[in-house]
Motif scaffolding. Sequence first.
Motif, PDB file in Angstrom:
ATOM      1  N   LEU A   5       0.837  -1.256   0.042  1.00  0.00           N
ATOM      2  CA  LEU A   5       0.049   0.046   0.017  1.00  0.00           C
ATOM      3  C   LEU A   5       1.021   1.305  -0.023  1.00  0.00           C
ATOM      4  N   VAL A   6       1.892   1.264   0.809  1.00  0.00           N
ATOM      5  CA  VAL A   6       2.657   2.359   0.801  1.00  0.00           C
ATOM      6  C   VAL A   6       3.547   2.528  -0.544  1.00  0.00           C
ATOM      7  N   ASP A   7       3.900   1.360  -1.004  1.00  0.00           N
ATOM      8  CA  ASP A   7       4.587   1.594  -2.506  1.00  0.00           C
ATOM      9  C   ASP A   7       3.671   2.249  -3.433  1.00  0.00           C
ATOM     10  N   THR A   8       2.561   1.571  -3.430  1.00  0.00           N
ATOM     11  CA  THR A   8       1.502   1.987  -4.426  1.00  0.00           C
ATOM     12  C   THR A   8       1.218   3.553  -4.214  1.00  0.00           C
ATOM     13  N   ILE A   9       0.776   3.868  -3.004  1.00  0.00           N
ATOM     14  CA  ILE A   9       0.467   5.370  -2.881  1.00  0.00           C
ATOM     15  C   ILE A   9       1.413   6.349  -3.234  1.00  0.00           C
ATOM     16  N   SER A  10       2.797   6.147  -2.447  1.00  0.00           N
ATOM     17  CA  SER A  10       3.813   6.718  -2.890  1.00  0.00           C
ATOM     18  C   SER A  10       4.097   6.890  -4.486  1.00  0.00           C
ATOM     19  N   VAL A  11       4.286   5.745  -5.253  1.00  0.00           N
ATOM     20  CA  VAL A  11       4.604   5.973  -6.546  1.00  0.00           C
ATOM     21  C   VAL A  11       3.605   6.786  -7.534  1.00  0.00           C
ATOM     22  N   LEU A  12       2.233   6.695  -6.986  1.00  0.00           N
ATOM     23  CA  LEU A  12       1.102   7.193  -7.679  1.00  0.00           C
ATOM     24  C   LEU A  12       1.470   8.739  -7.404  1.00  0.00           C
ATOM     25  N   ILE A  13       1.860   9.088  -6.037  1.00  0.00           N
ATOM     26  CA  ILE A  13       1.870  10.562  -5.721  1.00  0.00           C
ATOM     27  C   ILE A  13       3.084  11.201  -6.417  1.00  0.00           C
ATOM     28  N   VAL A  14       4.256  10.560  -6.490  1.00  0.00           N
ATOM     29  CA  VAL A  14       5.295  10.877  -7.073  1.00  0.00           C
ATOM     30  C   VAL A  14       5.361  11.072  -8.520  1.00  0.00           C
ATOM     31  N   ILE A 374       7.230  -0.926 -10.984  1.00  0.00           N
ATOM     32  CA  ILE A 374       7.015  -1.813  -9.800  1.00  0.00           C
ATOM     33  C   ILE A 374       8.321  -1.315  -8.735  1.00  0.00           C
ATOM     34  N   GLY A 375       9.511  -1.597  -9.806  1.00  0.00           N
ATOM     35  CA  GLY A 375      10.782  -1.158  -8.923  1.00  0.00           C
ATOM     36  C   GLY A 375      10.890   0.392  -8.428  1.00  0.00           C
ATOM     37  N   ILE A 376      10.366   1.387  -9.042  1.00  0.00           N
ATOM     38  CA  ILE A 376      10.200   2.572  -8.781  1.00  0.00           C
ATOM     39  C   ILE A 376       9.220   2.790  -7.640  1.00  0.00           C
ATOM     40  N   ALA A 377       8.176   1.991  -7.654  1.00  0.00           N
ATOM     41  CA  ALA A 377       7.245   1.950  -6.462  1.00  0.00           C
ATOM     42  C   ALA A 377       8.069   1.536  -5.107  1.00  0.00           C
ATOM     43  N   ARG A 378       8.802   0.371  -5.270  1.00  0.00           N
ATOM     44  CA  ARG A 378       9.668  -0.059  -4.009  1.00  0.00           C
ATOM     45  C   ARG A 378      10.627   1.007  -3.492  1.00  0.00           C
ATOM     46  N   GLN A 379      11.310   1.762  -4.447  1.00  0.00           N
ATOM     47  CA  GLN A 379      12.054   2.850  -4.031  1.00  0.00           C
ATOM     48  C   GLN A 379      11.504   3.963  -3.474  1.00  0.00           C
ATOM     49  N   THR A 380      10.217   4.365  -3.908  1.00  0.00           N
ATOM     50  CA  THR A 380       9.565   5.406  -3.396  1.00  0.00           C
ATOM     51  C   THR A 380       8.908   5.086  -2.015  1.00  0.00           C
ATOM     52  N   GLY A 381       8.283   3.797  -1.930  1.00  0.00           N
ATOM     53  CA  GLY A 381       7.939   3.157  -0.743  1.00  0.00           C
ATOM     54  C   GLY A 381       8.896   3.341   0.565  1.00  0.00           C
ATOM     55  N   GLU A 382      10.320   3.057  -0.033  1.00  0.00           N
ATOM     56  CA  GLU A 382      11.404   2.924   1.118  1.00  0.00           C
ATOM     57  C   GLU A 382      11.763   4.227   1.468  1.00  0.00           C
ATOM     58  N   ALA A 383      11.753   5.235   0.641  1.00  0.00           N
ATOM     59  CA  ALA A 383      11.908   6.474   0.871  1.00  0.00           C
ATOM     60  C   ALA A 383      10.896   7.320   1.817  1.00  0.00           C
ATOM     61  N   ALA A 384       9.736   6.727   1.454  1.00  0.00           N
ATOM     62  CA  ALA A 384       8.572   7.237   2.127  1.00  0.00           C
ATOM     63  C   ALA A 384       8.711   6.909   3.762  1.00  0.00           C
ATOM     64  N   GLU A 385       9.277   5.755   3.848  1.00  0.00           N
ATOM     65  CA  GLU A 385       9.333   5.242   5.489  1.00  0.00           C
ATOM     66  C   GLU A 385      10.650   5.617   6.015  1.00  0.00           C
ATOM     67  N   THR A 386      11.664   6.317   5.152  1.00  0.00           N
ATOM     68  CA  THR A 386      12.815   6.651   5.909  1.00  0.00           C
ATOM     69  C   THR A 386      12.865   7.740   6.729  1.00  0.00           C
ATOM     70  N   VAL A 395      14.759  11.095  -3.798  1.00  0.00           N
ATOM     71  CA  VAL A 395      14.287  10.037  -4.881  1.00  0.00           C
ATOM     72  C   VAL A 395      13.472  10.771  -5.824  1.00  0.00           C
ATOM     73  N   MET A 396      12.486  11.773  -5.434  1.00  0.00           N
ATOM     74  CA  MET A 396      11.821  12.578  -6.333  1.00  0.00           C
ATOM     75  C   MET A 396      12.642  13.511  -7.349  1.00  0.00           C
ATOM     76  N   THR A 397      13.615  13.921  -6.752  1.00  0.00           N
ATOM     77  CA  THR A 397      14.773  14.740  -7.592  1.00  0.00           C
ATOM     78  C   THR A 397      15.263  13.581  -8.604  1.00  0.00           C
ATOM     79  N   PHE A 398      15.822  12.516  -8.201  1.00  0.00           N
ATOM     80  CA  PHE A 398      16.393  11.810  -9.194  1.00  0.00           C
ATOM     81  C   PHE A 398      15.409  11.072 -10.370  1.00  0.00           C
ATOM     82  N   ILE A 399      14.042  10.907  -9.922  1.00  0.00           N
ATOM     83  CA  ILE A 399      12.953  10.452 -10.925  1.00  0.00           C
ATOM     84  C   ILE A 399      12.690  11.516 -11.819  1.00  0.00           C
ATOM     85  N   SER A 400      12.610  13.012 -11.221  1.00  0.00           N
ATOM     86  CA  SER A 400      12.301  13.991 -12.175  1.00  0.00           C
ATOM     87  C   SER A 400      13.446  14.183 -13.058  1.00  0.00           C
ATOM     88  N   LEU A 401      14.622  14.166 -12.612  1.00  0.00           N
ATOM     89  CA  LEU A 401      15.715  14.421 -13.582  1.00  0.00           C
ATOM     90  C   LEU A 401      15.759  13.363 -14.694  1.00  0.00           C
TER      91      LEU A 401
END
Length: 471
Positions: A5-14, A374-386, A395-401
């Motif tokens: 759930l955290v992975d999904t919500i975080s990647v959709l937001i990002v 899915i891989g990006i979702a796992r990264q954003t999920g881990e960042a969200a809980e860090t 993570v947001m900067t890296f994805i946008s770049l």
Amino acid sequence: MHTFLVDTISVLIVLGIMVLVHEFGHFVAAKLCGVRVEQFSIGFPPRLFGIQIGETDYCISATPLGGYVKMTGESMPGENMSLQGADAEAIEANKVDPGALTSHPRWQRIIIGLAGPVANFVLAIGLMTGFYMLHNEVPVYEDQAVTLDWVVPDSPAAKAGLQPGDRIVSFSHDANPTYQQIYEESALALQSLGQEHTVSMEVERGGQTLPLTLSLPDALKHDDFSPDEIGFIPVFQPDPVKVVSINPGSPAAKAGIQPGDQLITLDGHAFHSTEAVISYLQFRKGAPISAQVDHQGKLSTIAIQPAYDTANPPPAWRIGFTGSRPPFHIVQLPFPKAVAAAVKFNRQNSTLILQVLHRIVTHRMSINTLSGPIGIARQTGEAAETPGWEAKLKVMTFISLNLGILNLLPFPILDGGMILFLIIEGILRHDIDMRVKERVYQVAFVMIVVFAVYIIFNDISKLPLFTQGKP
């Protein structure tokens, strides 16, 4: 452990933010050039809901991982995602419609194409500028006297006689210098004439003070010089390296290391950061290591066989764990310095995706190392809980770049492909036949879909559910 759930919500937001900014760049450029925007969509068709304001339909569509701006005059598959054949009469009519994209000069259409990636670059710099101004997390060790945790063999530091455990008591004109002062003095020394640049220093070792001379080769004289290139890693924290997470199927997982364990020593060397551990593994070049591990207060010695990791640039020998962060404090930089730091951060990370693609093309890296949604979702999920903001913003900067860079690649459907067509047409001084362009876009669209399906399948195969129990 982070959840689905955290992975999904975080990647959709990002990704939603990234796509919104990207398409808004196209939208603003189109409006400034006088091009009529018929639809501004977050997500790909079918359309779910939206609102009509003036000539533009602002909507949310069903496929969330993407978006587009539909401008009058667009008829190529991939530009409007319709995959409908081009209507010759409509195309001719659009050429005389002042609001149609095709009625505008090519240089304006190129600007519109560039605006999306540029918006992503601006967002990446803006995110890191805000971070450096408001919540710049500076490791405590950078402001303390430097004690060496590890010295890289054959490096300038090793050739100067530095050893692990040394405390630097003077460096050039600075007594008990901080990491930042060593960087500044080294950078200043590199500006002197000649091929070798020397700095006098003193270290405390075994109760004695020893004078040493550090020679910095001319090769270190570049814009992104850092004290790490001298060849030593300072003690980041007083405690041993603590394991936060383990990569499934990694050497650490196979050796039985668990989150919460502490790595007391590797081959008898005590390390205080994952950076020092990684540097030591490169020195060992994949040779087995003996680790003393503290598991819930019980010490044990285990053998670990490092693996050469090409999935995470730069390729290196690793054992597959994430260590705890060193202690830090907050330093708020003024706006000019924050912008400079943000530009430097983005410049240093802007070539990573290109390096990965180059390694894949030259068969030095497997395509299986790429991550999709899915891989990006796992990264954003881990960042969200860090804890803290650093991981989230980076993570947001890296994805946008990387979204901006990928869209500039000269591949049909991408912004770079459209720009390439416009440049070719400008050189030829006439439009490329519409049927040719349509076929190229259709083939490119199919290739993108096939590639996306492969990457998603590859992501699924990496999930812990499918990796547990593998040798």
